[in-house]
Design an enzyme around this catalytic site. Sequence first.
Site, PDB file in Angstrom:
ATOM      1  N   ALA A  58       0.797  -1.225   0.000  1.00  0.00           N
ATOM      2  CA  ALA A  58       0.000   0.000   0.000  1.00  0.00           C
ATOM      3  C   ALA A  58       0.836   1.285   0.000  1.00  0.00           C
ATOM      4  O   ALA A  58       0.637   2.161  -0.847  1.00  0.00           O
ATOM      5  CB  ALA A  58      -0.977  -0.024   1.175  1.00  0.00           C
ATOM      6  N   ARG A  97      -6.127  -0.519  -8.629  1.00  0.00           N
ATOM      7  CA  ARG A  97      -6.232  -1.331  -7.423  1.00  0.00           C
ATOM      8  C   ARG A  97      -7.247  -0.670  -6.492  1.00  0.00           C
ATOM      9  O   ARG A  97      -6.994   0.406  -5.978  1.00  0.00           O
ATOM     10  CB  ARG A  97      -4.892  -1.438  -6.682  1.00  0.00           C
ATOM     11  CG  ARG A  97      -3.748  -2.105  -7.435  1.00  0.00           C
ATOM     12  CD  ARG A  97      -3.888  -3.608  -7.571  1.00  0.00           C
ATOM     13  NE  ARG A  97      -4.012  -4.309  -6.318  1.00  0.00           N
ATOM     14  CZ  ARG A  97      -3.001  -4.685  -5.531  1.00  0.00           C
ATOM     15  NH1 ARG A  97      -1.771  -4.368  -5.844  1.00  0.00           N
ATOM     16  NH2 ARG A  97      -3.231  -5.360  -4.431  1.00  0.00           N
ATOM     17  N   GLN A 204       3.769 -13.881  -1.851  1.00  0.00           N
ATOM     18  CA  GLN A 204       4.635 -12.756  -1.511  1.00  0.00           C
ATOM     19  C   GLN A 204       5.420 -12.995  -0.229  1.00  0.00           C
ATOM     20  O   GLN A 204       6.502 -12.435  -0.055  1.00  0.00           O
ATOM     21  CB  GLN A 204       3.807 -11.478  -1.436  1.00  0.00           C
ATOM     22  CG  GLN A 204       3.365 -11.030  -2.817  1.00  0.00           C
ATOM     23  CD  GLN A 204       2.275  -9.975  -2.789  1.00  0.00           C
ATOM     24  OE1 GLN A 204       1.833  -9.555  -1.727  1.00  0.00           O
ATOM     25  NE2 GLN A 204       1.840  -9.548  -3.948  1.00  0.00           N
ATOM     26  N   ASP A 245      -3.672  -2.792   4.082  1.00  0.00           N
ATOM     27  CA  ASP A 245      -3.972  -2.040   2.867  1.00  0.00           C
ATOM     28  C   ASP A 245      -5.055  -1.005   3.101  1.00  0.00           C
ATOM     29  O   ASP A 245      -5.143  -0.024   2.373  1.00  0.00           O
ATOM     30  CB  ASP A 245      -4.382  -2.989   1.750  1.00  0.00           C
ATOM     31  CG  ASP A 245      -3.190  -3.735   1.184  1.00  0.00           C
ATOM     32  OD1 ASP A 245      -2.713  -3.339   0.125  1.00  0.00           O
ATOM     33  OD2 ASP A 245      -2.721  -4.689   1.823  1.00  0.00           O
ATOM     34  N   ASN A 255      -6.115  -6.784   4.727  1.00  0.00           N
ATOM     35  CA  ASN A 255      -4.740  -7.155   4.404  1.00  0.00           C
ATOM     36  C   ASN A 255      -4.807  -8.387   3.512  1.00  0.00           C
ATOM     37  O   ASN A 255      -5.880  -8.933   3.246  1.00  0.00           O
ATOM     38  CB  ASN A 255      -3.939  -7.426   5.684  1.00  0.00           C
ATOM     39  CG  ASN A 255      -2.435  -7.480   5.430  1.00  0.00           C
ATOM     40  OD1 ASN A 255      -1.873  -6.595   4.798  1.00  0.00           O
ATOM     41  ND2 ASN A 255      -1.784  -8.523   5.906  1.00  0.00           N
TER      42      ASN A 255
END
Length: 357
Positions: A58, A97, A204, A245, A255
């Site tokens: 973010a 996004r 990730q 986020d 998140n």
Amino acid sequence: MDNELRKVTHVENIRYDKAAEELVILDQTLLPNEEKFLRLTTAEEMYDAIKTLRVRGAPAIGICAAYSMYVLARSIPEDADFYPKLEEYGAYLNSSRPTAVNLSWAIREMLKTAKENLSLPRAALLEVLYEKAAAIHEDDIAKCTAISEYGLTVVKDGDGILTHCNAGPLATSQYGTALGPILLGTERGMKFRVFSDETRPLLQGARLTSYELQRAGVDVTLICDNMASIVMKNGWVQACFVGCDRVAANGDTANKIGTSGVAILAKHYGIPFYVLGPTSTIDIACPDGDHIPIEERDPDEIKNMWYEKPMALSDVKCYNPAFDVTDHSLIEGIITEKGICRAPYTESLAALFDNKK
């Protein structure tokens, strides 16, 4: 060793080369096997970089968006209607996004700066926009450092820490948020045992978090998401650190998908669960998690993306949300650059913004 740690900690994922007038990002989709830098020059390239997670996290998305707005402002012809065109670019980038509030926040900040300085000659206006983008970047570095300092106050030397997804320097700037206390503590000689969830669907935690921590000399163990329970039960985890986020006004937090499951497990085992992020990630206008839009991604990220051959039938249905929402009741504290907020979050989060006035 100190110099090596400092260099590794401060991963330069985004930079603006003012001399060359180029926006450069590290392509995170290629990590950990290849470090490749991309130069973003068009709105389409910027949109694609954010949408496809070449730049992600973010705060990092916000920094990239700020510099992108400056680059796009430079591309607007002298005879064009400047501000409406910049608004158009901002709306386009913002659609890449929907969940991370930093994206829309940074775009709004750049548009506000442009609007307040429209009377300036074009060259002076562009310089003001560059200075604003650079200030957003520098501000995030300062915030990450402060978050890291506050985060260190809730753990001690030798603790085991579980983290989910990636919230280190690659996702932000300098120390990062959720990884910040770990990296700052390591620089100061503290020893932590970190368990990094693999984190579906884009891995990730495996590709980025374990990469960052391993290179920084941190004792990191990669686990699949469904192994979190057993490491907690074994007593190996004393705290959970995750990024965010978007944080709603009541403390509900979006998140990476699977975060809410980690929080539920932590509650069961009596392990404090902390969310770490800058105040720019707090959406005080969003009342609760039910009002946070959840991005859904391509099913092929589950079925095909990480395999030589498909791991599911081509016509099988997939549900592939990028995020979930962790209920505020599961969160021990929300650690920001201004301090640690605790329940009731409707009061403690609101107080952060009252202090800004």
